[in-house]
Design a protein around this motif. Structure first.
Motif, mmCIF file in Angstrom:
data_model
loop_
_atom_site.group_PDB
_atom_site.id
_atom_site.type_symbol
_atom_site.label_atom_id
_atom_site.label_comp_id
_atom_site.label_asym_id
_atom_site.label_seq_id
_atom_site.Cartn_x
_atom_site.Cartn_y
_atom_site.Cartn_z
ATOM 1 N N SER A 39 -16.660 57.352 24.551
ATOM 2 C CA SER A 39 -16.324 56.564 23.370
ATOM 3 C C SER A 39 -15.093 55.683 23.629
ATOM 4 O O SER A 39 -15.095 54.499 23.294
ATOM 5 C CB SER A 39 -16.072 57.524 22.201
ATOM 6 O OG SER A 39 -15.528 56.830 21.120
ATOM 7 N N LEU A 40 -14.065 56.254 24.270
ATOM 8 C CA LEU A 40 -12.850 55.475 24.558
ATOM 9 C C LEU A 40 -13.152 54.308 25.492
ATOM 10 O O LEU A 40 -12.543 53.246 25.394
ATOM 11 C CB LEU A 40 -11.782 56.376 25.183
ATOM 12 C CG LEU A 40 -11.105 57.361 24.222
ATOM 13 C CD1 LEU A 40 -10.293 58.396 24.988
ATOM 14 C CD2 LEU A 40 -10.210 56.621 23.239
ATOM 15 N N LYS A 41 -14.105 54.511 26.417
ATOM 16 C CA LYS A 41 -14.437 53.462 27.384
ATOM 17 C C LYS A 41 -15.593 52.575 26.919
ATOM 18 O O LYS A 41 -16.058 51.738 27.682
ATOM 19 C CB LYS A 41 -14.818 54.109 28.728
ATOM 20 C CG LYS A 41 -13.695 54.868 29.420
ATOM 21 C CD LYS A 41 -12.590 53.972 29.938
ATOM 22 C CE LYS A 41 -12.999 53.197 31.156
ATOM 23 N NZ LYS A 41 -11.870 52.380 31.690
ATOM 24 N N ASP A 42 -16.087 52.798 25.703
ATOM 25 C CA ASP A 42 -17.219 52.031 25.180
ATOM 26 C C ASP A 42 -18.422 52.053 26.114
ATOM 27 O O ASP A 42 -19.055 51.017 26.367
ATOM 28 C CB ASP A 42 -16.805 50.571 24.888
ATOM 29 C CG ASP A 42 -15.723 50.498 23.821
ATOM 30 O OD1 ASP A 42 -15.886 51.160 22.790
ATOM 31 O OD2 ASP A 42 -14.711 49.802 24.040
ATOM 32 N N GLU A 69 -17.089 49.025 30.293
ATOM 33 C CA GLU A 69 -17.789 48.913 29.018
ATOM 34 C C GLU A 69 -19.276 48.611 29.215
ATOM 35 O O GLU A 69 -19.625 47.778 30.048
ATOM 36 C CB GLU A 69 -17.135 47.776 28.211
ATOM 37 C CG GLU A 69 -17.680 47.626 26.831
ATOM 38 C CD GLU A 69 -16.914 46.577 26.035
ATOM 39 O OE1 GLU A 69 -15.835 46.138 26.486
ATOM 40 O OE2 GLU A 69 -17.397 46.202 24.959
ATOM 41 N N VAL A 107 -14.390 60.519 26.357
ATOM 42 C CA VAL A 107 -14.229 59.543 27.441
ATOM 43 C C VAL A 107 -15.215 58.380 27.250
ATOM 44 O O VAL A 107 -14.833 57.210 27.320
ATOM 45 C CB VAL A 107 -14.430 60.217 28.823
ATOM 46 C CG1 VAL A 107 -14.546 59.188 29.930
ATOM 47 C CG2 VAL A 107 -13.282 61.175 29.107
#
Lengths: 137, 110
Positions: B61-64, B43, B59
Motif C-alpha cells: 500500500s505504501l509503495k502503491d 508504483e 508495504v
C-alpha cells in the motif's frame, strides 16, 4: 504542522501506521509524488527499526511549506557502531524478525538514500535518535 | 496489462474477491525482503513473494503496488487478508514457485 505517533517495540501488526498517515497528509497537501515516495520509504524503515529493535519510541513529524522533518526517538539498546549499522547488509535483527523479511541490513541505507539530510545519534543502553529531513522542492 | 488478464493467463487464485482486478499492472517485482521491496519496487508493479504476514500489505500500500502474488501455495494470514481488503490491495496465489511464476509473468510483459 506537527504530528506525533507512539511506537511499541515488537508490535509488527501496527508497523507502517505512521508512514501511512503521513503519506495521506502529504498527498492532501499536494506534495509531489516523488517526494511522497521518498518520505514513505525513509519513514517506514525508521518505524520498522523501532519495532524491530527498541522497547518503544516516538515519531514527531514537522511539516512546513518547504519540507518535512521527521524525528524518531526510541528507548532501546542503542547502536554501538553506527558505521557498521549504516553498512548495507549488516543487521543485528533476531531470527524471527529476519524470517518475516525484515532485518536485511537495508533499512538505514534506504533512509539515507531517500533523505536530503539525515542524522543519527545513539547511546548504548539508552536509545537512538534519528532525524530525517526531506525538502519539498 | 490489466490485472484481470494476468489472473486469467497465470491461473491465479484470488484471495480477495472483494477487490476489483481491472487495474493496470506496469511490471513485476520478486523479493521476500521487505526493505528490498521498499527500496526497489515501483508504483504499479505486481509483487511476487512467499511472505504471508500482514506487513506485506502495508508495504504494498505504501509503495502503491498493483497486487501481491503469494507463491508455492502459501495462503495469507487472516489479518493479512483483512488488511488487504481494507487497503484495496488484491491478494493472489499460485502453486508455482517464485522462479517459475516470475518467468511466466516476464513472458507476459515481453
Amino acid at each position: 504542522m506537527l504530528s506525533e505517533f507512539k511506537i511499541e517495540g515488537g508490535d509488527f501488526t501496527r508497523a507502517g501506521y505512521a508512514s501511512s498517515q503521513i503519506k495521506k497528509i502529504l498527498k492532501n497537501l499536494n506534495v509531489s509524488p516523488d517526494v511522497v515516495k521518498r518520505v514513505v520509504v525513509a519513514l517506514y524503515e525508521a518505524e520498522v527499526n523501532i519495532v524491530a529493535h527498541a522497547f518503544k519510541g516516538v515519531i514527531v513529524a514537522d511539516i512546513s511549506n518547504s519540507g518535512i522533518k521527521l524525528v524518531l526517538e526510541d528507548e532501546g539498546p542503542g547502536i554501538p557502531d553506527i558505521g557498521m549499522a549504516m553498512t548495507k547488509g549488516y543487521s543485528t535483527a533476531s531470527q524471527t524478525v529476519r524470517e518475516m523479511g525484515f532485518g536485511a541490513g537495508m533499512g538505514l541505507p534506504n533512509i539515507k538514500d531517500n533523505a536530503d539530510r539525515f542524522e543519527i545519534v545513539s547511546e548504548v543502553g539508552k536509545g537512538t535518535r534519528l532525524s530525517i529531513e526531506i525538502d519539498f522542492l | 496489462m490489466l490485472l484481470k488478464e494476468i489472473v486469467q493467463k497465470l491461473d491465479l487464485k484470488v484471495f480477495t474477491p472483494e477487490i476489483d482486478v481491472e487495474r493496470d499492472v506496469k511490471d513485476g517485482y520478486a523479493s521476500d525482503l521487505l526493505s528490498d521491496v521498499m527500496g526497489g519496487a515501483k508504483e504499479g508493479e505486481i509483487w511476487i513473494t512467499l511472505q504471508t504476514h500482514k506487513n506485506i500489505v502495508a508495504v504494498a500500500s505504501l509503495k502503491d503496488l498493483a497486487a501481491i502474488i503469494l507463491v508455492k501455495g502459501f495462503e495469507p494470514d487472516t489479518d493479512t487478508k483483512e488488511a488487504a481488503v481494507a487497503e484495496g490491495i488484491p491478494l493472489l496465489g499460485t502453486e508455482s514457485g517464485a522462479f517459475e511464476l516470475s518467468g511466466r509473468l516476464y513472458n507476459l510483459f515481453k
